[in-house]
Design a protein around this motif. Structure first.
Motif, PDB file in Angstrom:
ATOM      1  N   MET A 138       0.831  -1.211   0.000  1.00 22.98           N
ATOM      2  CA  MET A 138       0.000   0.000   0.000  1.00 22.98           C
ATOM      3  C   MET A 138       0.859   1.253   0.000  1.00 22.98           C
ATOM      4  N   GLN A 139       2.186   1.094  -0.195  1.00 24.95           N
ATOM      5  CA  GLN A 139       3.055   2.258  -0.165  1.00 24.95           C
ATOM      6  C   GLN A 139       2.840   3.103  -1.412  1.00 24.95           C
ATOM      7  N   GLY A 140       3.140   4.376  -1.288  1.00 19.41           N
ATOM      8  CA  GLY A 140       3.064   5.270  -2.437  1.00 19.41           C
ATOM      9  C   GLY A 140       1.663   5.762  -2.755  1.00 19.41           C
ATOM     10  N   ARG A 141       0.689   5.492  -1.908  1.00 19.00           N
ATOM     11  CA  ARG A 141      -0.666   5.981  -2.154  1.00 19.00           C
ATOM     12  C   ARG A 141      -0.725   7.482  -1.973  1.00 19.00           C
ATOM     13  N   ARG A 142      -1.712   8.088  -2.625  1.00 21.18           N
ATOM     14  CA  ARG A 142      -1.911   9.525  -2.456  1.00 21.18           C
ATOM     15  C   ARG A 142      -2.400   9.824  -1.047  1.00 21.18           C
ATOM     16  N   ALA A 143      -2.332  11.089  -0.691  1.00 21.49           N
ATOM     17  CA  ALA A 143      -2.836  11.515   0.615  1.00 21.49           C
ATOM     18  C   ALA A 143      -4.365  11.494   0.575  1.00 21.49           C
ATOM     19  N   TRP A 144      -4.928  10.411   1.072  1.00 23.59           N
ATOM     20  CA  TRP A 144      -6.381  10.232   1.047  1.00 23.59           C
ATOM     21  C   TRP A 144      -7.048  10.790   2.306  1.00 23.59           C
ATOM     22  N   LEU A 145      -6.221  11.075   3.340  1.00 21.81           N
ATOM     23  CA  LEU A 145      -6.763  11.484   4.632  1.00 21.81           C
ATOM     24  C   LEU A 145      -6.273  12.885   4.996  1.00 21.81           C
ATOM     25  N   THR A 146      -7.209  13.760   5.353  1.00 22.71           N
ATOM     26  CA  THR A 146      -6.861  15.099   5.834  1.00 22.71           C
ATOM     27  C   THR A 146      -7.422  15.270   7.238  1.00 22.71           C
ATOM     28  N   VAL A 147      -6.548  15.579   8.168  1.00 18.48           N
ATOM     29  CA  VAL A 147      -6.946  15.792   9.562  1.00 18.48           C
ATOM     30  C   VAL A 147      -6.984  17.298   9.796  1.00 18.48           C
ATOM     31  N   ILE A 148      -8.166  17.794  10.123  1.00 15.78           N
ATOM     32  CA  ILE A 148      -8.396  19.234  10.209  1.00 15.78           C
ATOM     33  C   ILE A 148      -8.629  19.638  11.666  1.00 15.78           C
ATOM     34  N   GLY A 149      -7.816  20.557  12.133  1.00 22.69           N
ATOM     35  CA  GLY A 149      -8.040  21.115  13.458  1.00 22.69           C
ATOM     36  C   GLY A 149      -9.108  22.191  13.393  1.00 22.69           C
ATOM     37  N   ILE A 150     -10.076  22.102  14.292  1.00 25.49           N
ATOM     38  CA  ILE A 150     -11.173  23.068  14.308  1.00 25.49           C
ATOM     39  C   ILE A 150     -11.327  23.596  15.737  1.00 25.49           C
ATOM     40  N   GLY A 151     -11.446  24.903  15.852  1.00 20.81           N
ATOM     41  CA  GLY A 151     -11.570  25.519  17.159  1.00 20.81           C
ATOM     42  C   GLY A 151     -13.005  25.675  17.593  1.00 20.81           C
ATOM     43  N   ASP A 152     -13.211  26.332  18.732  1.00 24.52           N
ATOM     44  CA  ASP A 152     -14.560  26.530  19.241  1.00 24.52           C
ATOM     45  C   ASP A 152     -15.335  27.541  18.391  1.00 24.52           C
ATOM     46  N   ASP A 153     -14.603  28.255  17.507  1.00 18.58           N
ATOM     47  CA  ASP A 153     -15.291  29.166  16.592  1.00 18.58           C
ATOM     48  C   ASP A 153     -15.821  28.450  15.362  1.00 18.58           C
ATOM     49  N   GLY A 154     -15.590  27.141  15.269  1.00 24.14           N
ATOM     50  CA  GLY A 154     -16.215  26.319  14.249  1.00 24.14           C
ATOM     51  C   GLY A 154     -15.733  26.575  12.835  1.00 24.14           C
ATOM     52  N   TYR A 155     -16.653  26.379  11.886  1.00 21.20           N
ATOM     53  CA  TYR A 155     -16.328  26.477  10.456  1.00 21.20           C
ATOM     54  C   TYR A 155     -15.799  27.861  10.105  1.00 21.20           C
ATOM     55  N   ALA A 156     -16.282  28.878  10.773  1.00 24.84           N
ATOM     56  CA  ALA A 156     -15.868  30.244  10.463  1.00 24.84           C
ATOM     57  C   ALA A 156     -14.373  30.451  10.682  1.00 24.84           C
ATOM     58  N   GLY A 157     -13.775  29.672  11.560  1.00 23.53           N
ATOM     59  CA  GLY A 157     -12.361  29.841  11.860  1.00 23.53           C
ATOM     60  C   GLY A 157     -11.434  29.031  10.972  1.00 23.53           C
ATOM     61  N   LEU A 158     -11.983  28.237  10.057  1.00 24.37           N
ATOM     62  CA  LEU A 158     -11.156  27.397   9.203  1.00 24.37           C
ATOM     63  C   LEU A 158     -10.531  28.198   8.069  1.00 24.37           C
ATOM     64  N   GLY A 159      -9.328  27.809   7.683  1.00 26.27           N
ATOM     65  CA  GLY A 159      -8.645  28.434   6.560  1.00 26.27           C
ATOM     66  C   GLY A 159      -9.097  27.864   5.232  1.00 26.27           C
ATOM     67  N   ARG A 160      -8.556  28.444   4.144  1.00 27.29           N
ATOM     68  CA  ARG A 160      -8.969  28.054   2.794  1.00 27.29           C
ATOM     69  C   ARG A 160      -8.668  26.591   2.508  1.00 27.29           C
ATOM     70  N   ALA A 161      -7.484  26.118   2.907  1.00 26.35           N
ATOM     71  CA  ALA A 161      -7.118  24.736   2.615  1.00 26.35           C
ATOM     72  C   ALA A 161      -8.040  23.748   3.327  1.00 26.35           C
ATOM     73  N   ALA A 162      -8.403  24.049   4.560  1.00 27.42           N
ATOM     74  CA  ALA A 162      -9.295  23.168   5.307  1.00 27.42           C
ATOM     75  C   ALA A 162     -10.681  23.134   4.678  1.00 27.42           C
ATOM     76  N   ARG A 163     -11.180  24.293   4.262  1.00 30.73           N
ATOM     77  CA  ARG A 163     -12.506  24.320   3.632  1.00 30.73           C
ATOM     78  C   ARG A 163     -12.505  23.567   2.309  1.00 30.73           C
ATOM     79  N   ARG A 164     -11.434  23.734   1.538  1.00 29.98           N
ATOM     80  CA  ARG A 164     -11.370  23.032   0.250  1.00 29.98           C
ATOM     81  C   ARG A 164     -11.353  21.523   0.466  1.00 29.98           C
ATOM     82  N   ALA A 165     -10.597  21.058   1.469  1.00 27.07           N
ATOM     83  CA  ALA A 165     -10.555  19.628   1.751  1.00 27.07           C
ATOM     84  C   ALA A 165     -11.927  19.097   2.145  1.00 27.07           C
ATOM     85  N   LEU A 166     -12.681  19.863   2.908  1.00 26.74           N
ATOM     86  CA  LEU A 166     -14.016  19.434   3.313  1.00 26.74           C
ATOM     87  C   LEU A 166     -14.963  19.326   2.125  1.00 26.74           C
TER      88      LEU A 166
END
Length: 410
Positions: free
Chosen positions: A1-29
């Motif tokens: 299974m080596q060499g697979r693409r990055a299929w998993l994105t782990v996103i840190g989210i604060g108590d301010d929720g979706y509004a506090g997420l950056g562009r990369a996190a929103r695009r991944a979602l």
């Protein structure tokens, strides 16, 4: 299974929720097929995020998420929502133990620790960070020293009151606590008060406790030092205890380093294994002890001195050593004359590991001399005397001499 693409994105989210997420996190979602996280975090997402939402199972397990990786038919893009910085006491570190890092991306938000340090003006690198989520409160004891600064992630809303009670019982009742609820969100609130006068039984479930230890009386505060060689009365024991000065010398020869595992064979009160673990939070130890009463001493001492994770194995070496994780260091405080003990410990010891043994009898010293003839190492005779009254004067009372053997495995 080596060499697979990055299929998993782990996103840190604060108590301010979706509004506090950056562009990369929103695009991944928006590109994700599946989003996994706690129900509170999933509820923060707007309806236009069309991915299938899967809450973590209860009890918590990453197995369903890892099953997506192993599925031969699945090419899903998966996002995981985690509080703040996923690599700081978070699920990101758990997943990194199972998923190759080139298959996952981690997008952290400010951790609650960072936010609390910013509110207080504390340098984060000078603060002890402790998670009490899923861990006993006793784990905090190792950090209780006069003037030490601590940030503790609470298990629930009752943790601050329990923590305040612990501080007061340990002689730090004058310590001021700051409890931060919902850091970084619209509901953020700060509650302050002295440990010995704490009156808030329950705070918001999502909280962090910050405090700088202040002793009620520096002479009597129950605060042990960072150096090895705690006072003998720090331990509950029946006399089967490696005494303070010899213990400090023994630990110096054992040479603990972060992440290493010690076997404390014939552990008695557990003092060597306990001080090994107090040397660094990542140090691990297994105490092997056959006597039932001394096992109770070990259980008490490990909690009272802040290392509840010390593993206790009830049994007698060498039989009790079977199946244990291979050690990086071994201390034999009793039992060197028992057939097979030295051989079993040496066989299981990792290459480059240290074996240290203490002897007080002629027979045990002879066993170490014979072992040294085969395997090399050093022998050191320790003689310690203390001044004690003799009539109107003082004289030296000599303790039994101790022979310390130290060898490193090739």
């Amino acid at each position: 299974m080596q060499g697979r693409r990055a299929w998993l994105t782990v996103i840190g989210i604060g108590d301010d929720g979706y509004a506090g997420l950056g562009r990369a996190a929103r695009r991944a979602l928006f590109e994700a097929d599946v989003v996994t996280g706690g129900e509170r975090h999933l509820a923060m997402l707007p309806a236009r995020v069309g991915a299938r939402r899967e809450a973590w199972p209860q009890p918590f397990s990453v197995a369903p998420l890892l099953a997506l990786r192993e599925s031969s038919q699945s090419q899903s893009r998966v996002c995981v929502l985690a509080s703040g910085d996923p690599m700081c006491f978070g699920v990101g570190a758990t997943l990194a133990r199972h998923v190759p890092i080139d298959e996952m991306a981690v997008l952290p938000a400010p951790s609650s620790l960072s936010l609390a340090a910013a509110r207080l003006g504390w340098a984060l690198q000078d603060v002890a960070a402790v998670s009490l989520v899923g861990r006993p409160l006793d784990a905090l004891r190792r950090h209780l020293f006069a003037r030490s600064r601590v940030l503790a992630l609470s298990a629930d809303g009752r943790t601050p009151a329990a923590l305040a009670a612990l501080l007061a019982a340990q002689g730090f009742g004058a310590t001021r606590l700051s409890v931060f609820e919902h850091l970084g969100g619209a509901l953020e609130r700060r509650i302050e008060g002295r440990a010995d006068a704490w009156q808030v039984d329950e705070c918001a479930a999502l909280n962090l406790v910050a405090f700088e230890c202040e002793a009620d009386d520096a002479r009597r505060a129950d605060a042990w030092t960072l150096t090895p060689g705690l006072p003998d009365d720090a331990f509950r024991h029946d006399g089967q205890l490696t005494k303070r000065d010899v213990r400090a010398l023994t630990l110096a020869r054992l040479a603990p380093t972060p992440g290493t595992l010690l076997w404390d064979v014939g552990a008695g009160s557990g003092s060597i294994g306990i001080e090994w673990m107090r040397a660094h939070p990542a140090c691990r130890a297994i105490a092997i002890e056959a006597n039932a009463e001394r096992q109770r001493f070990i259980e008490h001492n490990r909690n009272a001195l802040g290392v509840p994770a010390l593993q206790l194995v009830a049994g007698r070496a060498p039989d009790a050593l079977a199946g244990l994780a291979a050690p990086d260091a071994v201390f034999i405080g009793g039992g060197v004359t028992v057939p097979g003990v030295l051989d079993a410990c040496w066989e299981r010891l990792a290459p480059g590991g240290r074996l240290v043994a203490n002897a007080v009898t002629v027979q045990s010293e002879a066993a170490l001399v014979a072992w040294r003839a085969q395997h090399g190492g050093t022998l050191t005779r320790i003689g310690i005397g203390e001044a004690e009254p003799l009539g109107r004067f003082d004289t030296w009372r000599q303790a039994l001499p101790v022979t310390l053997y130290d060898v490193r495995k090739p």
